[in-house]
Design a protein around this motif. Structure first.
Motif, PDB file in Angstrom:
ATOM      1  N   THR A 151       0.833  -1.196   0.000  1.00 53.77           N
ATOM      2  CA  THR A 151       0.000   0.000   0.000  1.00 53.77           C
ATOM      3  C   THR A 151       0.868   1.246   0.000  1.00 53.77           C
ATOM      4  O   THR A 151       1.992   1.248   0.517  1.00 53.77           O
ATOM      5  CB  THR A 151      -0.919   0.017   1.225  1.00 53.77           C
ATOM      6  OG1 THR A 151      -0.118  -0.089   2.403  1.00 53.77           O
ATOM      7  CG2 THR A 151      -1.919  -1.113   1.171  1.00 53.77           C
ATOM      8  N   ARG A 152       0.321   2.290  -0.568  1.00 53.61           N
ATOM      9  CA  ARG A 152       1.027   3.561  -0.610  1.00 53.61           C
ATOM     10  C   ARG A 152       1.124   4.142   0.792  1.00 53.61           C
ATOM     11  O   ARG A 152       0.202   4.002   1.596  1.00 53.61           O
ATOM     12  CB  ARG A 152       0.276   4.529  -1.522  1.00 53.61           C
ATOM     13  CG  ARG A 152       1.028   5.810  -1.826  1.00 53.61           C
ATOM     14  CD  ARG A 152       0.259   6.621  -2.845  1.00 53.61           C
ATOM     15  NE  ARG A 152       0.976   7.824  -3.208  1.00 53.61           N
ATOM     16  CZ  ARG A 152       0.529   8.699  -4.097  1.00 53.61           C
ATOM     17  NH1 ARG A 152      -0.621   8.471  -4.712  1.00 53.61           N
ATOM     18  NH2 ARG A 152       1.216   9.784  -4.378  1.00 53.61           N
ATOM     19  N   GLU A 153       2.278   4.797   1.076  1.00 50.19           N
ATOM     20  CA  GLU A 153       2.441   5.409   2.385  1.00 50.19           C
ATOM     21  C   GLU A 153       1.374   6.482   2.589  1.00 50.19           C
ATOM     22  O   GLU A 153       0.974   7.187   1.656  1.00 50.19           O
ATOM     23  CB  GLU A 153       3.833   6.042   2.498  1.00 50.19           C
ATOM     24  CG  GLU A 153       4.980   5.056   2.361  1.00 50.19           C
ATOM     25  CD  GLU A 153       5.089   4.086   3.516  1.00 50.19           C
ATOM     26  OE1 GLU A 153       4.304   4.217   4.472  1.00 50.19           O
ATOM     27  OE2 GLU A 153       5.932   3.193   3.457  1.00 50.19           O
ATOM     28  N   ASN A 154       0.923   6.617   3.809  1.00 41.90           N
ATOM     29  CA  ASN A 154      -0.116   7.606   4.104  1.00 41.90           C
ATOM     30  C   ASN A 154       0.413   9.027   4.052  1.00 41.90           C
ATOM     31  O   ASN A 154      -0.345   9.959   3.821  1.00 41.90           O
ATOM     32  CB  ASN A 154      -0.714   7.325   5.486  1.00 41.90           C
ATOM     33  CG  ASN A 154      -1.579   6.083   5.473  1.00 41.90           C
ATOM     34  OD1 ASN A 154      -2.423   5.930   4.606  1.00 41.90           O
ATOM     35  ND2 ASN A 154      -1.356   5.184   6.411  1.00 41.90           N
ATOM     36  N   ASN A 179      -0.363  14.461   3.117  1.00 41.29           N
ATOM     37  CA  ASN A 179      -1.133  13.267   3.494  1.00 41.29           C
ATOM     38  C   ASN A 179      -1.755  12.689   2.228  1.00 41.29           C
ATOM     39  O   ASN A 179      -2.710  13.228   1.681  1.00 41.29           O
ATOM     40  CB  ASN A 179      -2.218  13.623   4.501  1.00 41.29           C
ATOM     41  CG  ASN A 179      -3.015  12.400   4.950  1.00 41.29           C
ATOM     42  OD1 ASN A 179      -2.824  11.290   4.454  1.00 41.29           O
ATOM     43  ND2 ASN A 179      -3.912  12.603   5.898  1.00 41.29           N
ATOM     44  N   GLY A 181      -2.849   9.485   2.088  1.00 42.24           N
ATOM     45  CA  GLY A 181      -3.629   8.313   2.474  1.00 42.24           C
ATOM     46  C   GLY A 181      -5.117   8.556   2.400  1.00 42.24           C
ATOM     47  O   GLY A 181      -5.601   9.554   1.848  1.00 42.24           O
ATOM     48  N   ARG A 182      -5.882   7.611   2.978  1.00 41.77           N
ATOM     49  CA  ARG A 182      -7.341   7.678   2.927  1.00 41.77           C
ATOM     50  C   ARG A 182      -7.948   8.033   4.276  1.00 41.77           C
ATOM     51  O   ARG A 182      -9.158   7.917   4.470  1.00 41.77           O
ATOM     52  CB  ARG A 182      -7.888   6.322   2.453  1.00 41.77           C
ATOM     53  CG  ARG A 182      -7.393   5.923   1.087  1.00 41.77           C
ATOM     54  CD  ARG A 182      -8.089   4.661   0.590  1.00 41.77           C
ATOM     55  NE  ARG A 182      -7.790   3.511   1.423  1.00 41.77           N
ATOM     56  CZ  ARG A 182      -6.743   2.710   1.247  1.00 41.77           C
ATOM     57  NH1 ARG A 182      -5.882   2.984   0.276  1.00 41.77           N
ATOM     58  NH2 ARG A 182      -6.544   1.665   2.025  1.00 41.77           N
ATOM     59  N   ASP A 246      -0.283   4.486  11.795  1.00 43.88           N
ATOM     60  CA  ASP A 246      -1.171   4.121  10.698  1.00 43.88           C
ATOM     61  C   ASP A 246      -2.614   4.196  11.180  1.00 43.88           C
ATOM     62  O   ASP A 246      -2.976   3.556  12.176  1.00 43.88           O
ATOM     63  CB  ASP A 246      -0.845   2.715  10.203  1.00 43.88           C
ATOM     64  CG  ASP A 246      -1.577   2.385   8.920  1.00 43.88           C
ATOM     65  OD1 ASP A 246      -2.814   2.286   8.960  1.00 43.88           O
ATOM     66  OD2 ASP A 246      -0.903   2.217   7.892  1.00 43.88           O
TER      67      ASP A 246
END
Length: 485
Positions: A151-154, A179, A181-182, A246
């Protein structure tokens, strides 16, 4: 009868054995004289792939048969989580593969695909088909490959605001954190380090805390930094660290990156009038900056009031910080001074009407006009980055500058009697100076005479003390002798 049956059985067994051997030989011959293609994933870039980013798959094609393989195609079958990239082809020819072209000689075919940004970390299958033209539906060789994805870093450091530092000069430096991330991020810790300690923060620690960073938001952290004055010019590595929790797993993560900053750049010079001998005028040039300079040259540009005979430039070479050198030119000062710098000419009557204060102010103005002449001097150099610069300096010429005028100016008019009584005043001034010298000489002579007289008196007093009081017996002896007479 039994013997006959036994013989028939033996003959049948022999025939069967011969048939079996023939079949085995035929099968072996079929395999060895055919083409046998296989496909495998040699590597991927990046490894692992990043969710939402492109990945390049390098697939190796091998021919394990003895017969050359021609007319084959390889097809990459795209399915979730892999997506096609516009302009890329996913059915390619394998060209000719020789018999037993394997392992180190295998043919490498590359495909580029996108990964879905929402997928979780893990390994994902992707299918490869090998077939001849027109045989895809019934004679294709299928191979399933496994691609690793994370997964992509946040959060990521996406920008550094300053890439060039001048040694010894305090410089602001900014880092931008995004940022990607999601979910929102909380309690981020950002820090950076230069392992050589050439670049250090000033007035604060190298660690900054970020309380909250929303989805898609970015923030900037600022530092004041300074590079060591003794640092060699060059590129220095900064190690960047971003620590956060995370938001999905709750596990603490650390993102590390490297960034480069260049220490070096331009410098500065000081130019001063040195001396004039004959027709040569010399200037001292010093590197007063924090960086060395190469290919330094000095030029006298065209300007009012000055003229250069011969070359107007001098090549100096390299100047390290703190070094200086001298450059000389054949320089002449032209007659007409720039407008507004010379005092206006005055008639004899005007000068006679002036008060002593006005005359003193006029003399001071003329002295400043003579001694405070400035000349523009250009210095060109190449900095440590290879960029060329030209600096212009205003240099004040001294009173002792032996510079020839092309024609007599206002000062000549003044000295020659333009002020009427100037000749007489000059004679009076000279006479007063001579009288002053005489008075000073006389005072020195009188002082010397007084000193000699005092010293002579001192010596006489010392001699007198030696014979001032005679001894008592000597006195009585003298009295008795006088009595006898």
């Amino acid at each position: 009868m039994n013997c006959t049956k036994t013989g028939l059985t033996s003959i049948a067994a022999v025939v069967a054995l011969l048939l079996a051997v023939t079949c085995v030989y035929a099968e072996y011959t079929y395999i060895s004289e055919s083409d046998i293609l296989t496909a495998s994933l040699v590597n991927q870039d990046p490894d692992p792939a990043i969710a939402g980013n492109m990945v390049e798959l390098r697939i190796g094609i091998e021919n394990w048969g003895s017969k050359p393989a021609e007319g084959y195609f390889i097809e990459l079958v795209l399915d979730y989580p892999f997506e096609p990239i516009s302009g890329q082809k996913y059915i390619l020819s394998t060209d000719r593969l020789e018999g037993f072209q394997t392992v180190e000689d295998q043919k490498i075919i590359k495909f580029k695909v996108m990964t879905d940004r929402e997928i979780p970390e893990g390994s994902y299958d992707i299918d490869v088909l090998l077939y001849k033209e027109g045989q895809r539906e019934y004679a294709a060789i299928k191979k399933t490959l496994s691609v690793d994805v994370k997964t992509r870093e946040n959060a990521e450091v996406i920008y550094i605001g300053q890439v060039k530092l001048v040694p010894g000069q305090q410089t602001p430096m900014e880092f931008t954190i995004n940022n990607v991330g999601r979910a929102p991020l909380k309690d981020l810790i950002f820090s950076w380090e230069n392992e050589d300690d050439v670049v250090l923060p000033v007035g604060s620690a190298d660690t900054k805390y970020i309380k909250y960073l929303g989805v898609g938001e970015k923030t900037t952290v600022s530092y004041d930094v300074i590079a060591d004055t003794n640092a060699d010019p060059g590129l220095y590595k900064l190690t960047l660290s971003l620590v956060y929790d995370d938001p999905v797993t709750g596990v603490q993560k650390e993102v590390t990156n490297n960034a480069g900053v260049y220490v070096g750049g331009g410098t500065d010079f000081e130019i001063a009038y040195s001396e004039s001998t004959g027709s040569e005028t010399s200037f001292s040039i010093a590197n007063i900056g924090s960086n060395p300079a190469s290919s330094v040259s000095i030029m006298i540009p065209e300007q009012d009031g000055w003229r250069v005979s011969g070359s107007n430039s001098a090549i100096i070479g390299n100047l390290n910080k703190g070094d200086y050198t001298v450059a000389s030119f054949s320089l002449q000062q032209e007659a007409s001074a720039p407008q507004g710098t010379s005092p206006p000419a005055r008639s004899r009557e005007d000068y006679a009407k002036m008060t002593d204060e006005e005359r003193a102010a006029l003399r001071e103005q003329m002295q400043q006009t003579s001694s405070a002449k400035t000349i523009k001097v250009d210095v060109a150099y190449t900095d440590t980055l290879g960029d060329r610069y030209v600096l212009t300096k205003d240099v004040t010429m001294g009173l002792d500058a032996n510079i020839t005028r092309a024609a007599s100016g206002m000062r000549g008019n003044f000295a020659g009697g333009g002020f009427g009584q100037n000749g007489r005043n000059g004679s009076i001034t000279t006479a007063l100076k001579q009288i002053g010298y005489y008075i000073l000489g006389a005072a020195l002579a009188v002082g010397l005479i007084i000193g000699l007289l005092k010293y002579r008196r001192y010596r006489i007093m010392q001699m007198s003390k030696k014979y001032e009081t005679p001894k008592k017996n000597e006195t009585k002896s003298k009295i008795s002798l006088r009595g006898d007479k």
